[in-house]
Design a protein around this motif. Sequence first.
Motif, PDB file in Angstrom:
ATOM      1  N   SER A  50      14.539  -9.787  36.728  1.00 57.25           N
ATOM      2  CA  SER A  50      15.976  -9.645  36.952  1.00 57.25           C
ATOM      3  C   SER A  50      16.454 -10.018  38.343  1.00 57.25           C
ATOM      4  CB  SER A  50      16.390  -8.215  36.620  1.00 57.25           C
ATOM      5  OG  SER A  50      16.099  -7.950  35.267  1.00 57.25           O
ATOM      6  N   LYS A  75      19.281 -11.228  35.654  1.00 54.96           N
ATOM      7  CA  LYS A  75      20.194 -10.145  36.012  1.00 54.96           C
ATOM      8  C   LYS A  75      21.342 -10.009  35.004  1.00 54.96           C
ATOM      9  CE  LYS A  75      22.845  -8.325  39.880  1.00 54.96           C
ATOM     10  NZ  LYS A  75      23.256  -8.528  41.266  1.00 54.96           N
ATOM     11  N   GLY A  79      22.013  -6.928  32.353  1.00 58.03           N
ATOM     12  CA  GLY A  79      23.295  -6.239  32.298  1.00 58.03           C
ATOM     13  C   GLY A  79      23.818  -6.142  30.875  1.00 58.03           C
ATOM     14  N   GLY A  82      22.202  -3.423  29.107  1.00 57.20           N
ATOM     15  CA  GLY A  82      22.414  -2.095  29.685  1.00 57.20           C
ATOM     16  C   GLY A  82      21.223  -1.579  30.474  1.00 57.20           C
ATOM     17  N   SER A  84      19.194  -0.305  33.382  1.00 60.09           N
ATOM     18  CA  SER A  84      19.529   0.318  34.663  1.00 60.09           C
ATOM     19  C   SER A  84      18.290   0.731  35.439  1.00 60.09           C
ATOM     20  CB  SER A  84      20.436   1.529  34.446  1.00 60.09           C
ATOM     21  OG  SER A  84      19.803   2.480  33.618  1.00 60.09           O
ATOM     22  N   GLY A  85      17.114   0.583  34.835  1.00 60.93           N
ATOM     23  CA  GLY A  85      15.850   0.908  35.483  1.00 60.93           C
ATOM     24  C   GLY A  85      14.760   0.009  34.928  1.00 60.93           C
TER      25      GLY A  85
END
Length: 121
Positions: A50, A75, A79, A82, A84-85
Amino acid sequence: MISLDELKGKVILLDFWIKNCGPCIQSVPHLNELQNKFKGKNLKIISINSYDSKEEVSWFCNKHKTDYTVLLNGKAVAGKYGVSGFPAFFIIDKTGKIIYSHAGYETSIGSEIEQVIKNAL
């Protein structure tokens, strides 16, 4: 570039990762094992970095001996999913439906991921 539409009819394991992530590094041997175990089957493992540069990703792949497809500049795709980690795993069935997702990696999820793949094949 790979389009998921091109892979319809295959089970897809997406792996979103970054190079300095300990759990991402820990997952590489398991992903290599899955790649070898399901070779010749309708499974495609796509590992999407990412954030890191082409040089950093190349270094990572050489150091950790990745045996599966690794893509860059993920990236925007992360996104859309979703993420986020890291790592974040998604399994997509032969019809294009997400049937599994998991954030993080510990060795205990390895058998869970493998079972979902077996059931989807």
